[in-house]
Design a protein around this motif. Structure first.
Motif, PDB file in Angstrom:
ATOM      1  N   THR B  70       0.873  -1.170   0.000  1.00 13.17           N
ATOM      2  CA  THR B  70       0.000   0.000   0.000  1.00 13.17           C
ATOM      3  C   THR B  70       0.909   1.219   0.000  1.00 13.17           C
ATOM      4  O   THR B  70       2.098   1.100   0.297  1.00 13.17           O
ATOM      5  CB  THR B  70      -0.883   0.030   1.252  1.00 13.17           C
ATOM      6  N   PHE B  71       0.339   2.359  -0.355  1.00 13.52           N
ATOM      7  CA  PHE B  71       1.131   3.597  -0.271  1.00 13.52           C
ATOM      8  C   PHE B  71       0.418   4.600   0.622  1.00 13.52           C
ATOM      9  O   PHE B  71      -0.800   4.507   0.829  1.00 13.52           O
ATOM     10  CB  PHE B  71       1.371   4.195  -1.667  1.00 13.52           C
ATOM     11  N   VAL B  72       1.185   5.522   1.137  1.00 14.37           N
ATOM     12  CA  VAL B  72       0.645   6.604   1.963  1.00 14.37           C
ATOM     13  C   VAL B  72       1.116   7.909   1.361  1.00 14.37           C
ATOM     14  O   VAL B  72       2.301   8.072   1.077  1.00 14.37           O
ATOM     15  CB  VAL B  72       1.155   6.481   3.417  1.00 14.37           C
ATOM     16  N   GLY B  78      -3.355  17.641   6.508  1.00 12.35           N
ATOM     17  CA  GLY B  78      -3.023  16.797   7.656  1.00 12.35           C
ATOM     18  C   GLY B  78      -3.523  15.380   7.543  1.00 12.35           C
ATOM     19  O   GLY B  78      -3.136  14.519   8.330  1.00 12.35           O
ATOM     20  N   THR B  79      -4.394  15.122   6.576  1.00 13.58           N
ATOM     21  CA  THR B  79      -4.849  13.744   6.380  1.00 13.58           C
ATOM     22  C   THR B  79      -3.847  13.016   5.483  1.00 13.58           C
ATOM     23  O   THR B  79      -2.931  13.642   4.930  1.00 13.58           O
ATOM     24  CB  THR B  79      -6.238  13.690   5.716  1.00 13.58           C
ATOM     25  N   VAL B  80      -4.009  11.717   5.375  1.00 12.08           N
ATOM     26  CA  VAL B  80      -3.166  10.962   4.450  1.00 12.08           C
ATOM     27  C   VAL B  80      -4.054  10.159   3.513  1.00 12.08           C
ATOM     28  O   VAL B  80      -5.137   9.702   3.910  1.00 12.08           O
ATOM     29  CB  VAL B  80      -2.202  10.009   5.183  1.00 12.08           C
ATOM     30  N   ALA B  81      -3.611  10.049   2.269  1.00 10.80           N
ATOM     31  CA  ALA B  81      -4.330   9.211   1.305  1.00 10.80           C
ATOM     32  C   ALA B  81      -3.652   7.852   1.279  1.00 10.80           C
ATOM     33  O   ALA B  81      -2.420   7.760   1.287  1.00 10.80           O
ATOM     34  CB  ALA B  81      -4.291   9.863  -0.066  1.00 10.80           C
ATOM     35  N   VAL B  82      -4.466   6.815   1.278  1.00 11.58           N
ATOM     36  CA  VAL B  82      -3.942   5.450   1.290  1.00 11.58           C
ATOM     37  C   VAL B  82      -4.467   4.710   0.065  1.00 11.58           C
ATOM     38  O   VAL B  82      -5.644   4.855  -0.288  1.00 11.58           O
ATOM     39  CB  VAL B  82      -4.391   4.722   2.579  1.00 11.58           C
ATOM     40  N   GLY B  83      -3.624   3.958  -0.569  1.00 15.07           N
ATOM     41  CA  GLY B  83      -4.066   3.202  -1.743  1.00 15.07           C
ATOM     42  C   GLY B  83      -3.218   1.958  -1.952  1.00 15.07           C
ATOM     43  O   GLY B  83      -2.317   1.664  -1.181  1.00 15.07           O
ATOM     44  N   VAL B  84      -3.549   1.242  -3.012  1.00 21.65           N
ATOM     45  CA  VAL B  84      -2.845   0.000  -3.350  1.00 21.65           C
ATOM     46  C   VAL B  84      -1.791   0.316  -4.405  1.00 21.65           C
ATOM     47  O   VAL B  84      -2.087   1.015  -5.388  1.00 21.65           O
ATOM     48  CB  VAL B  84      -3.841  -1.045  -3.910  1.00 21.65           C
ATOM     49  N   ASP B  85      -0.569  -0.180  -4.207  1.00 21.78           N
ATOM     50  CA  ASP B  85       0.502   0.235  -5.124  1.00 21.78           C
ATOM     51  C   ASP B  85       0.436  -0.478  -6.479  1.00 21.78           C
ATOM     52  O   ASP B  85      -0.320  -1.434  -6.674  1.00 21.78           O
ATOM     53  CB  ASP B  85       1.881   0.074  -4.462  1.00 21.78           C
ATOM     54  N   ARG B 124      -6.575  -9.852   0.768  1.00 19.21           N
ATOM     55  CA  ARG B 124      -6.912  -8.693   1.583  1.00 19.21           C
ATOM     56  C   ARG B 124      -5.681  -7.799   1.752  1.00 19.21           C
ATOM     57  O   ARG B 124      -4.594  -8.276   2.054  1.00 19.21           O
ATOM     58  CB  ARG B 124      -7.409  -9.130   2.958  1.00 19.21           C
ATOM     59  N   VAL B 125      -5.912  -6.512   1.557  1.00 19.96           N
ATOM     60  CA  VAL B 125      -4.846  -5.528   1.706  1.00 19.96           C
ATOM     61  C   VAL B 125      -4.925  -4.962   3.124  1.00 19.96           C
ATOM     62  O   VAL B 125      -6.019  -4.674   3.616  1.00 19.96           O
ATOM     63  CB  VAL B 125      -5.045  -4.392   0.683  1.00 19.96           C
ATOM     64  N   LEU B 126      -3.759  -4.812   3.772  1.00 20.76           N
ATOM     65  CA  LEU B 126      -3.746  -4.362   5.161  1.00 20.76           C
ATOM     66  C   LEU B 126      -3.424  -2.874   5.251  1.00 20.76           C
ATOM     67  O   LEU B 126      -2.651  -2.346   4.443  1.00 20.76           O
ATOM     68  CB  LEU B 126      -2.712  -5.171   5.942  1.00 20.76           C
ATOM     69  N   SER B 127      -4.012  -2.230   6.233  1.00 22.35           N
ATOM     70  CA  SER B 127      -3.775  -0.801   6.413  1.00 22.35           C
ATOM     71  C   SER B 127      -2.319  -0.555   6.802  1.00 22.35           C
ATOM     72  O   SER B 127      -1.780  -1.239   7.675  1.00 22.35           O
ATOM     73  CB  SER B 127      -4.699  -0.258   7.504  1.00 22.35           C
ATOM     74  N   PRO B 128      -1.673   0.456   6.174  1.00 23.08           N
ATOM     75  CA  PRO B 128      -0.276   0.729   6.513  1.00 23.08           C
ATOM     76  C   PRO B 128      -0.130   1.579   7.777  1.00 23.08           C
ATOM     77  O   PRO B 128       0.958   1.687   8.315  1.00 23.08           O
ATOM     78  CB  PRO B 128       0.238   1.480   5.284  1.00 23.08           C
ATOM     79  N   ILE B 129      -1.222   2.243   8.203  1.00 26.30           N
ATOM     80  CA  ILE B 129      -1.117   3.132   9.377  1.00 26.30           C
ATOM     81  C   ILE B 129      -2.365   3.004  10.245  1.00 26.30           C
ATOM     82  O   ILE B 129      -3.372   2.426   9.838  1.00 26.30           O
ATOM     83  CB  ILE B 129      -0.976   4.621   8.950  1.00 26.30           C
ATOM     84  N   ASP B 130      -2.267   3.600  11.446  1.00 31.00           N
ATOM     85  CA  ASP B 130      -3.440   3.738  12.303  1.00 31.00           C
ATOM     86  C   ASP B 130      -4.155   5.032  11.911  1.00 31.00           C
ATOM     87  O   ASP B 130      -3.522   5.974  11.439  1.00 31.00           O
ATOM     88  CB  ASP B 130      -3.040   3.877  13.781  1.00 31.00           C
ATOM     89  N   GLY B 131      -5.437   5.105  12.172  1.00 32.86           N
ATOM     90  CA  GLY B 131      -6.158   6.355  11.923  1.00 32.86           C
ATOM     91  C   GLY B 131      -7.641   6.169  11.818  1.00 32.86           C
ATOM     92  O   GLY B 131      -8.152   5.050  11.979  1.00 32.86           O
ATOM     93  N   LEU B 152      -7.349   9.216   5.532  1.00 39.85           N
ATOM     94  CA  LEU B 152      -7.418   8.925   6.960  1.00 39.85           C
ATOM     95  C   LEU B 152      -6.874  10.102   7.756  1.00 39.85           C
ATOM     96  O   LEU B 152      -5.947  10.784   7.313  1.00 39.85           O
ATOM     97  CB  LEU B 152      -6.573   7.704   7.317  1.00 39.85           C
ATOM     98  N   ALA B 153      -7.451  10.325   8.934  1.00 38.95           N
ATOM     99  CA  ALA B 153      -6.834  11.213   9.911  1.00 38.95           C
ATOM    100  C   ALA B 153      -5.853  10.318  10.674  1.00 38.95           C
ATOM    101  O   ALA B 153      -6.280   9.452  11.440  1.00 38.95           O
ATOM    102  CB  ALA B 153      -7.884  11.796  10.832  1.00 38.95           C
ATOM    103  N   PRO B 154      -4.534  10.506  10.445  1.00 39.51           N
ATOM    104  CA  PRO B 154      -3.582   9.492  10.943  1.00 39.51           C
ATOM    105  C   PRO B 154      -3.318   9.587  12.445  1.00 39.51           C
ATOM    106  O   PRO B 154      -3.473  10.648  13.047  1.00 39.51           O
ATOM    107  CB  PRO B 154      -2.318   9.815  10.155  1.00 39.51           C
ATOM    108  N   GLN B 155      -2.934   8.474  12.992  1.00 40.11           N
ATOM    109  CA  GLN B 155      -2.444   8.413  14.369  1.00 40.11           C
ATOM    110  C   GLN B 155      -1.104   7.671  14.321  1.00 40.11           C
ATOM    111  O   GLN B 155      -0.930   6.762  13.512  1.00 40.11           O
ATOM    112  CB  GLN B 155      -3.435   7.644  15.250  1.00 40.11           C
ATOM    113  N   ASN B 156      -0.203   8.064  15.191  1.00 42.30           N
ATOM    114  CA  ASN B 156       1.138   7.454  15.237  1.00 42.30           C
ATOM    115  C   ASN B 156       1.794   7.470  13.854  1.00 42.30           C
ATOM    116  O   ASN B 156       2.451   6.494  13.457  1.00 42.30           O
ATOM    117  CB  ASN B 156       1.079   6.001  15.733  1.00 42.30           C
ATOM    118  N   LEU B 157       1.632   8.572  13.146  1.00 46.54           N
ATOM    119  CA  LEU B 157       2.089   8.602  11.745  1.00 46.54           C
ATOM    120  C   LEU B 157       3.601   8.443  11.633  1.00 46.54           C
ATOM    121  O   LEU B 157       4.096   7.641  10.836  1.00 46.54           O
ATOM    122  CB  LEU B 157       1.621   9.904  11.083  1.00 46.54           C
ATOM    123  N   SER B 158       4.318   9.230  12.443  1.00 44.37           N
ATOM    124  CA  SER B 158       5.782   9.213  12.295  1.00 44.37           C
ATOM    125  C   SER B 158       6.333   7.815  12.564  1.00 44.37           C
ATOM    126  O   SER B 158       7.240   7.347  11.875  1.00 44.37           O
ATOM    127  CB  SER B 158       6.428  10.243  13.224  1.00 44.37           C
TER     128      SER B 158
END
Lengths: 400, 228
Positions: B70-72, B78-85, B124-131, B152-158
Motif C-alpha cells: 500500500t502507499f501513503v 493533515g490527512t493521508v491518502a492510502v491506496g494500493v501500489d 486482503r490488503v492491510l492498512s499501513p497506518i493507524d487512523g 485517513l486522519a492518521p495516528q502514530n504517523l511518524s
C-alpha cells in the motif's frame, strides 16, 4: 468453438432440458386434464402446485413488502439498495404463482371469475383480489427500472411521485393475503394435524413470510454476485441477517407459545412422520439460521450468510408443504405428485431464475457497485489480523 | 413425504451446483501476472539490466510505500491518502476492488482495509497506518497513477512512516519485491521433462508469466507479499 457453443454452460443446458420436459408436461396437463396427469383426487384437491408453487411462492416473495415497509414507512434508509431486488423477486414470484395457479385450476379459463362473481364469505376471494392487485402494484413498482434502462428520465420522475402510494398499497395488500393464506386452513380443524393447526395460523404465516423475505434477499445477492458480480454491500447483508435472526426468534417464540397454549407439545415427541417433518422444519427454518447468523465469523462471511438464508428458505418451504400436504395426509389419504406436477414446478422455478438473471444483467437492479463496498471488521477478522500480523512481522522492511 | 421430495429435489440441484462450481474453479486459470511493466521489470532483473530506475516501477517520490503494497501520501490538510501500489495492482490482473471500512471507522496498522478479487481468488490488503477513515475516494480509472482508496486522519504517523520506504529506498525495496516475484515465478514456471527448470539457464517467463496457480500457490504468493 463458436459463440453459441461457448455460451452453452451446464446450467443453460439443464434449463433447456427442464423447459422442454416442463412444456411436454404442461401440454399433457391441459390436453388430458388434472385427473390423468396429477396425483390429485377429490379427497386431495391441493397438492404440490398449491403447497409449493403458491403457498411457498407467495411467502418467498414477501421480501418485496417487508423491505418496502422498512425503507419507506419505517425510514430505515440503509436498506434502500435492497428494495429493488426484493421487489423484482416479489414481482417474478407472483407472476409464477399466477402461472402455477393456471396449471392447478380445473378450469383455468375461469381464473378471472373472482373479479365479477364474488363470494364475500370466502377467504379465497380476499386472497385472489389481493394477489391480483398486489401483482399490479408490483408491476408499477418495478417499471421504473425499465424506464431507467431506456433513459426515460421524465417517466422515472413521474413514477417516483407515486412511489409512496404504491408502497403503502403494496404493504397493505401483501400483509392481508400473506395472513389470509394461513386463514384458508382455519376451516380444516379436523383434518390438519395438531402440530400445525392453530387459530393463529394467519399471523404465523405472516411472521414467517416476513422473516424469509430477508433470507431471500441474502440468497439472491449471493447468487447474483457469483453469477454476475453484482451484489449488495456487506453491511447491508449483515443487517439483513440480523433482521432475519430477530424475526425468526420472534417466530419461534410465537410458535412455541402457540403449541404450548393449545396443548400441542406432546405431538412433537411422538414417533410419527409428522413429528419428524416438524422437527426438520424447525431445525432448518429456525434453529440452523439463527445459530449461523449468531456466530460473528459466519455473519461476516457472505457464504455463511448464504447458507443461513438458504436454510431459512428451505425451512419455510417445508412449513408450507407441511401445512398444506403433510399435516393433512393422515386424514385425506396418500398423495404423491406425478412427474408432470414435479416437472412443471421445476420449470416454473427455472423460469423464475432465468427471468431474474435477465433482469439483473440488463436492468439497474442492484445499482452501480463502486469499489467502496464495505464490511464490518468483526472480532473474528481482528483475531485473524493479529495472527497474520505476528506472522508477517519478520518480513517487514525498515529504514536502517 | 411430498415435503421431503421437494426438499430433496432442491438439495439435489444444490449438490449438482456445488459439483459444477468446483469443476469450473478447478479448470479456471488464475492469471497472476498481466502483461505489464512488472513483467518487463522482472525480465530486466533476470537479464541483469544495469539501469533500473524508479520509472521502471512508476514509483512516485511523494509517496511512502509499505511492505504490504500500500502507499501513503501526505496531504496538506493533515490527512493521508492510502491506496494500493502499482506492483500489487499489476500482479492481481483484472481485479475487482472491494472496500472493507467506512468513514468514521478507526483502523489500525495491519487491519484489512480492502479486498482484491480476481478470478475467484481474494487477497486482503492491510492498512499501513493507524487512523480514522475520513473519506472514501470514488472509484476512479487507473490511468498510470494509482488512485487512492481512503483518506485517513492518521495516528502514530511518524512511527509508521519509519516502517515504509520512500524515494530511492523505495526503489531498493521494490527491486527486492521483484526479486521475490522472480522466485515465485520460477517455481510456477513449467518445467519441461527434457530440460527441467529453465529459469536458471536464462529462460524467461512468457506472457502471461504464470497462467495458472492453485489455491495453495496463491496463498503462498499472498504470504510472500504481505497480504491476507
Amino acid at each position: 468453438m463458436n459463440r453459441w457453443t461457448e455460451k452453452l454452460t451446464f446450467w443453460r443446458i439443464m434449463f433447456v432440458i427442464i423447459l422442454a420436459v416442463g412444456m411436454v408436461a404442461g401440454f399433457r396437463r391441459f390436453y388430458l386434464g388434472l385427473g390423468a396427469t396429477t396425483g390429485l383426487s377429490d379427497q386431495v384437491p391441493w397438492g404440490m402446485w398449491i403447497g409449493f408453487d403458491v403457498m411457498s411462492g407467495v411467502a418467498l416473495a414477501a421480501g418485496g413488502f417487508t423491505l418496502s415497509a422498512l425503507v419507506y414507512i419505517f425510514n430505515l434508509k440503509q436498506f434502500h439498495a435492497v428494495v429493488r431486488p426484493a421487489i423484482l423477486t416479489a414481482f417474478l414470484g407472483y407472476i409464477l404463482v399466477a402461472v402455477g395457479l393456471l396449471f392447478d385450476l380445473g378450469r383455468p379459463w375461469y381464473i378471472w371469475h373472482p373479479i365479477f362473481f364474488r363470494n364475500p364469505h370466502s377467504v379465497m376471494l380476499e386472497v385472489a383480489w389481493c394477489v391480483m392487485l398486489y401483482l399490479t402494484v408490483l408491476a408499477f413498482e418495478f417499471v421504473p427500472a425499465f424506464f431507467e434502462r431506456l433513459g426515460w428520465g421524465k417517466a422515472v420522475k413521474v413514477m417516483k411521485v407515486g412511489t409512496p402510494i404504491l408502497v403503502i398499497l403494496g404493504v397493505l395488500l401483501s400483509s392481508l393475503h400473506q395472513s389470509s393464506l394461513g386463514s384458508l386452513f382455519l376451516i380444516v380443524p379436523n383434518k390438519l394435524h395438531p402440530l400445525w393447526y392453530s387459530a393463529r395460523l394467519p399471523y404465523l404465516f405472516f411472521v414467517s413470510a416476513m422473516s424469509v423475505g430477508f433470507a431471500m434477499v441474502i440468497v439472491e445477492s449471493y447468487l447474483s454476485n457469483r453469477a454476475f458480480r453484482k451484489e449488495l454491500e456487506r453491511p447491508i447483508i449483515t443487517d439483513l441477517g440480523r433482521a432475519m435472526m430477530v424475526s425468526l426468534i420472534f417466530l419461534a417464540v410465537l410458535r412455541g407459545q402457540d403449541l404450548i397454549g393449545r396443548g400441542g407439545l406432546p405431538y412433537m415427541f411422538q414417533a410419527t412422520t409428522e413429528a419428524g417433518l416438524f422437527w426438520l422444519e424447525i431445525g432448518l427454518g429456525i434453529i440452523i439460521p439463527v445459530i449461523l447468523v449468531a456466530i460473528p465469523k459466519i455473519r461476516a462471511h457472505p457464504q455463511g450468510m448464504f447458507y443461513a438464508g438458504l436454510a431459512a428458505v428451505l425451512g419455510l418451504i417445508l412449513n408450507r408443504m407441511n401445512v398444506s400436504i403433510t399435516g393433512m395426509a393422515a386424514k385425506l389419504g396418500a398423495y404423491f405428485p406425478s412427474w408432470e406436477e414435479l416437472s412443471i414446478s421445476i420449470m416454473l422455478v427455472a423460469l423464475g431464475f432465468a427471468a431474474f438473471a435477465w433482469a439483473v444483467k440488463n436492468l439497474p437492479v442492484f445499482g452501480p457497485s463502486p469499489w467502496t463496498g464495505t464490511v464490518v471488521i468483526t472480532p473474528a477478522l481482528e483475531t485473524e489480523r493479529v495472527a497474520r500480523q505476528a506472522e508477517l512481522q519478520p518480513a517487514r522492511v525498515s529504514i536502517q | 413425504m411430498v415435503a421431503i421430495l421437494v426438499i430433496l429435489t432442491i438439495a439435489v440441484f444444490l449438490v449438482i451446483d456445488v459439483l459444477v462450481r468446483r469443476r469450473q474453479l478447478a479448470h479456471q486459470p488464475v492469471r497472476v501476472f498481466a502483461s505489464s511493466f512488472v513483467r518487463e521489470a522482472l525480465q530486466k532483473v533476470w537479464m541483469g539490466h544495469p539501469a533500473l530506475t524508479p520509472a521502471d516501477f512508476r514509483l512516485r517520490p511523494d509517496r511512502f510505500y509499505d511492505p504490504g503494497h500500500t502507499f501513503v501520501e501526505l496531504e496538506p490538510d493533515g490527512t493521508v491518502a492510502v491506496g494500493v501500489d502499482r506492483f500489487l495492482r499489476e500482479m492481481m490482473a483484472d481485479f475487482r476492488l472491494v472496500g472493507l471500512v467506512t468513514p468514521g471507522q478507526t483502523v489500525s496498522r495491519g487491519q484489512p482495509i480492502a479486498e482484491l478479487r480476481s478470478n475467484g481468488r481474494t487477497a486482503r490488503v492491510l492498512s499501513p497506518i493507524d487512523g480514522v477513515v475520513t473519506l472514501l475516494h470514488p472509484a476512479m480509472p487507473d490511468e498510470g497513477v494509482e488512485p487512492p482508496l481512503y483518506s485517513l486522519a492518521p495516528q502514530n504517523l511518524s512511527e509508521h512512516l519509519t516502517r515504509m520506504s520512500v524515494g530511492e529506498q523505495a526503489l531498493v525495496w521494490l527491486k527486492g519485491e521483484i526479486g521475490k516475484l522472480q522466485g515465485v515465478a520460477a517455481q510456477l514456471m513449467p518445467k519441461p521433462a527434457l530440460v527441467g527448470a529453465t529459469s536458471a539457464d536464462g529462460g524467461l517467463a512468457r506472457d502471461p508469466l504464470v497462467s495458472e496457480c492453485d489455491e495453495a500457490e496463491f496463498t503462498k504468493i499472498k504470504n510472500t507479499f504481505g497480504l491476507m
